[in-house]
Design an enzyme around this catalytic site. Sequence first.
Site, PDB file in Angstrom:
ATOM      1  N   ASP A 259       1.027  -1.083  -0.042  1.00 13.19           N
ATOM      2  CA  ASP A 259       0.147   0.104  -0.195  1.00 13.19           C
ATOM      3  C   ASP A 259       0.896   1.164  -0.005  1.00 13.19           C
ATOM      4  O   ASP A 259       0.412   2.273  -0.199  1.00 13.19           O
ATOM      5  CB  ASP A 259      -0.942  -0.082   1.238  1.00 13.19           C
ATOM      6  CG  ASP A 259      -0.243  -0.111   2.603  1.00 13.19           C
ATOM      7  OD1 ASP A 259       0.948  -0.117   2.492  1.00 13.19           O
ATOM      8  OD2 ASP A 259      -1.016  -0.081   3.420  1.00 13.19           O
TER       9      ASP A 259
ATOM     10  N   GLU B  43       9.019  -4.250  10.825  1.00 13.79           N
ATOM     11  CA  GLU B  43       9.517  -3.010   9.859  1.00 13.79           C
ATOM     12  C   GLU B  43       9.910  -2.153  11.158  1.00 13.79           C
ATOM     13  O   GLU B  43       9.403  -1.894  12.155  1.00 13.79           O
ATOM     14  CB  GLU B  43       8.469  -2.270   9.264  1.00 13.79           C
ATOM     15  CG  GLU B  43       8.688  -0.895   8.791  1.00 13.79           C
ATOM     16  CD  GLU B  43       7.657  -0.550   7.903  1.00 13.79           C
ATOM     17  OE1 GLU B  43       6.786  -1.174   7.401  1.00 13.79           O
ATOM     18  OE2 GLU B  43       7.873   0.862   7.255  1.00 13.79           O
TER      19      GLU B  43
HETATM   20  O1  KIV Z   1       3.594  -1.183   1.896  1.00 12.92           O
HETATM   21  C1  KIV Z   1       4.733  -1.661   1.815  1.00 12.92           C
HETATM   22  O2  KIV Z   1       5.607  -1.214   0.807  1.00 12.92           O
HETATM   23  C2  KIV Z   1       5.217  -2.423   2.879  1.00 12.92           C
HETATM   24  C3  KIV Z   1       6.532  -2.653   3.054  1.00 12.92           C
HETATM   25  C4  KIV Z   1       7.258  -1.728   3.538  1.00 12.92           C
HETATM   26  C5  KIV Z   1       6.764  -3.718   3.942  1.00 12.92           C
HETATM   27  O3  KIV Z   1       4.331  -2.775   3.568  1.00 12.92           O
END
Ligand code: KIV
Length: 271
Positions: A51, A189
């Site tokens: 997202d 994260e």
């Molecule tokens: O939306 C995204 O790019 C993510 C990554 C940072 C893991 O969730």
Amino acid sequence: MSVSKQVKRITTHTLQAMKEKGEKISMLTAYDYSLASVVDDGGIDVILVGDSASNVMAGHETTLPITLDQMIYHAQGVVRGTKKALVVVDLPFGSYQGNSRLALESAIRIMKESGAHAVKLEGGFEIKESIVRILTAGIPVMGHLGLTPQSIYKFGTYTVRAKEEAEAQRLLDDAKMLEEIGCFALVVEKIPAKLAKTAAEAVKIPIIGIGAGGDVDGQVLVLHDMLGITQEFQPRFLRRYANLYDDMRTAVNKYVEDVKRRDFPNESEQY
Ligand code: KIV
């Protein structure tokens, strides 16, 4: 007889076997057909239709505005561009929190309309019911703990999470719970590397880190960040493998100049 080169698709079972063998898992985001083809051809194991498309593709400040329809549109292109990688799609903000039926319907739409292979949801105990319901439909789920950007207004900043004992313990409890209910992998994260290592040792499923150090089972980055297409975002954990913003701007500049000075098109470039 022609020998067709059949590419074997990576599955959630492949990732589990990789963890068991100690082979690191590579994961990058992609949001469209063209770049997904490049990433897949580059040998990536997992493509995340994140997202983060809300920031990277649409220019929003957060991931909150992107809709389920928009995520499905991005995922459709990515799936069409991918032969080998496992494609995981983020359930966007508002499509699963606090309502397990809505969560199931959202996940089914993603699987049915895009052809993706799994979904990812942000959170732990607070979304357990939603994850369980999605899993019962046979849809593989990847969890996401630590800095979960859909909760940015609760956190207030994008700083490192789980530095305090209580939050670290909650993250470990969430990781174990997500494993127990049947998630096939977890993203962690922006958490301390030591905590990420403890989490990776505490569960049998693969832990994929972003800003979580090297002692986890795999790494994920946002494609546009690691290619240097985005400019302003420069966290410590980001390694840039190219500087495509400058390369692309130079190319555009050159084209503009060539058009202006009537160099393009030349005789061999016309009919
Ligand atoms: O939306 C995204 O790019 C993510 C990554 C940072 C893991 O969730």
